[in-house]
Design a protein around this motif. Sequence first.
Motif, PDB file in Angstrom:
ATOM      1  N   ALA A  72       0.851  -1.194   0.000  1.00 54.89           N
ATOM      2  CA  ALA A  72       0.000   0.000   0.000  1.00 54.89           C
ATOM      3  C   ALA A  72       0.885   1.242   0.000  1.00 54.89           C
ATOM      4  N   PHE A  73       0.550   2.177  -0.863  1.00 53.80           N
ATOM      5  CA  PHE A  73       1.334   3.406  -1.019  1.00 53.80           C
ATOM      6  C   PHE A  73       0.409   4.586  -1.218  1.00 53.80           C
ATOM      7  N   SER A  74       0.665   5.673  -0.478  1.00 56.87           N
ATOM      8  CA  SER A  74      -0.031   6.944  -0.666  1.00 56.87           C
ATOM      9  C   SER A  74       1.026   8.023  -0.841  1.00 56.87           C
ATOM     10  N   GLY A  75       1.035   8.669  -2.003  1.00 54.46           N
ATOM     11  CA  GLY A  75       2.017   9.706  -2.264  1.00 54.46           C
ATOM     12  C   GLY A  75       1.826  10.915  -1.364  1.00 54.46           C
ATOM     13  N   PRO A  76       2.898  11.654  -1.088  1.00 61.90           N
ATOM     14  CA  PRO A  76       2.820  12.779  -0.165  1.00 61.90           C
ATOM     15  C   PRO A  76       1.958  13.939  -0.660  1.00 61.90           C
ATOM     16  N   ALA A  77       1.657  13.974  -1.969  1.00 64.30           N
ATOM     17  CA  ALA A  77       0.833  15.056  -2.497  1.00 64.30           C
ATOM     18  C   ALA A  77      -0.641  14.674  -2.625  1.00 64.30           C
ATOM     19  N   CYS A  78      -1.003  13.463  -2.214  1.00 63.40           N
ATOM     20  CA  CYS A  78      -2.415  13.072  -2.217  1.00 63.40           C
ATOM     21  C   CYS A  78      -3.170  13.944  -1.220  1.00 63.40           C
ATOM     22  N   ARG A  79      -4.408  14.254  -1.539  1.00 59.26           N
ATOM     23  CA  ARG A  79      -5.181  15.188  -0.720  1.00 59.26           C
ATOM     24  C   ARG A  79      -5.955  14.456   0.371  1.00 59.26           C
ATOM     25  N   GLY A  80      -5.973  15.048   1.564  1.00 58.16           N
ATOM     26  CA  GLY A  80      -6.548  14.405   2.723  1.00 58.16           C
ATOM     27  C   GLY A  80      -8.057  14.597   2.879  1.00 58.16           C
ATOM     28  N   TRP A  81      -8.612  13.775   3.789  1.00 54.10           N
ATOM     29  CA  TRP A  81      -7.874  12.772   4.511  1.00 54.10           C
ATOM     30  C   TRP A  81      -7.436  11.670   3.558  1.00 54.10           C
ATOM     31  N   VAL A  82      -6.187  11.205   3.760  1.00 51.35           N
ATOM     32  CA  VAL A  82      -5.648  10.159   2.910  1.00 51.35           C
ATOM     33  C   VAL A  82      -4.916   9.148   3.783  1.00 51.35           C
ATOM     34  N   GLY A  83      -5.038   7.871   3.431  1.00 54.74           N
ATOM     35  CA  GLY A  83      -4.328   6.845   4.183  1.00 54.74           C
ATOM     36  C   GLY A  83      -4.715   5.460   3.747  1.00 54.74           C
ATOM     37  N   GLU A  84      -4.132   4.464   4.410  1.00 56.47           N
ATOM     38  CA  GLU A  84      -4.341   3.083   4.017  1.00 56.47           C
ATOM     39  C   GLU A  84      -4.223   2.156   5.221  1.00 56.47           C
ATOM     40  N   VAL A  85      -4.744   0.940   5.047  1.00 55.85           N
ATOM     41  CA  VAL A  85      -4.662  -0.125   6.044  1.00 55.85           C
ATOM     42  C   VAL A  85      -4.188  -1.383   5.333  1.00 55.85           C
ATOM     43  N   GLU A  86      -3.205  -2.062   5.909  1.00 55.74           N
ATOM     44  CA  GLU A  86      -2.784  -3.369   5.409  1.00 55.74           C
ATOM     45  C   GLU A  86      -3.137  -4.408   6.464  1.00 55.74           C
ATOM     46  N   GLY A  87      -4.042  -5.330   6.115  1.00 57.86           N
ATOM     47  CA  GLY A  87      -4.417  -6.401   7.013  1.00 57.86           C
ATOM     48  C   GLY A  87      -3.934  -7.732   6.486  1.00 57.86           C
ATOM     49  N   GLU A  88      -4.398  -8.800   7.089  1.00 52.32           N
ATOM     50  CA  GLU A  88      -4.021 -10.139   6.641  1.00 52.32           C
ATOM     51  C   GLU A  88      -4.780 -10.465   5.356  1.00 52.32           C
ATOM     52  N   ASN A  89      -4.074 -10.463   4.251  1.00 55.71           N
ATOM     53  CA  ASN A  89      -4.631 -10.784   2.934  1.00 55.71           C
ATOM     54  C   ASN A  89      -5.586  -9.720   2.393  1.00 55.71           C
TER      55      ASN A  89
END
Length: 228
Positions: free
Chosen positions: A99-116
């Motif tokens: 999972a990748f979110s570039g620093p210029a993405c507009r907020g709120w921005v983010g991600e979650v990595e779970g099991e599979n």
Amino acid sequence: MTFSICVHESYEGENGDTEDRFGVAVTTRLPAVGTLCPFVSENAAVATQSMVNVELGRKGVEYVDDGLAIEDALEALVNADDGSAERQLHGVDADGTFAFSGPACRGWVGEVEGENYTVAGNLLTGESVVAAVAESYERSDRETPLAERLVDALAAGQAEGGDKRETLAVQSAALKVVTTEDEVNDPEYGSDLRVDASESPVRDLRETYRMATREFAKAAERYEREES
């Protein structure tokens, strides 16, 4: 622009063999997200969003199909992309997540990595959106078709506020599920469904799935009667 979930599951097929299925579900406050964001094969599920570069999704799946791990495939694509600061890219294969979110993405921005699974979003009302998507998927009953559970996950994120651009009425949603199981075309197993322009895209996607499943069953029953 978007929030989405990518998933990998292993399960026992009808012949008793272990099979794999991959899925992506996505929604946004713009039309036709299904043409841009979800990419799925028998080996990977990838979503590309924010300032979309569809080549990241297409090539990401191709690279995994060719034998690269999802982390190596998607990281290489991000590193080679001049616009990566504005991109959001995430996905899964049978062995890992990225999972990748570039620093210029507009907020709120983010991600979650779970099991599979992975969840990511940008231009959202808050972190609770991706948290709700992840929680919905984690709590889902694996006996329920994956496509149905992916729509449930989108609905959970939408209930938390979803995309924050409330002035944009026309929205869209899409889901795509692919399985390794041979000759399975039933929407309960593999689906490629879209709602391209709606003011209630997740609800309409759910109804599209239900109608597709029902009508497929009717057609299969009729075909069996005609063949007998």
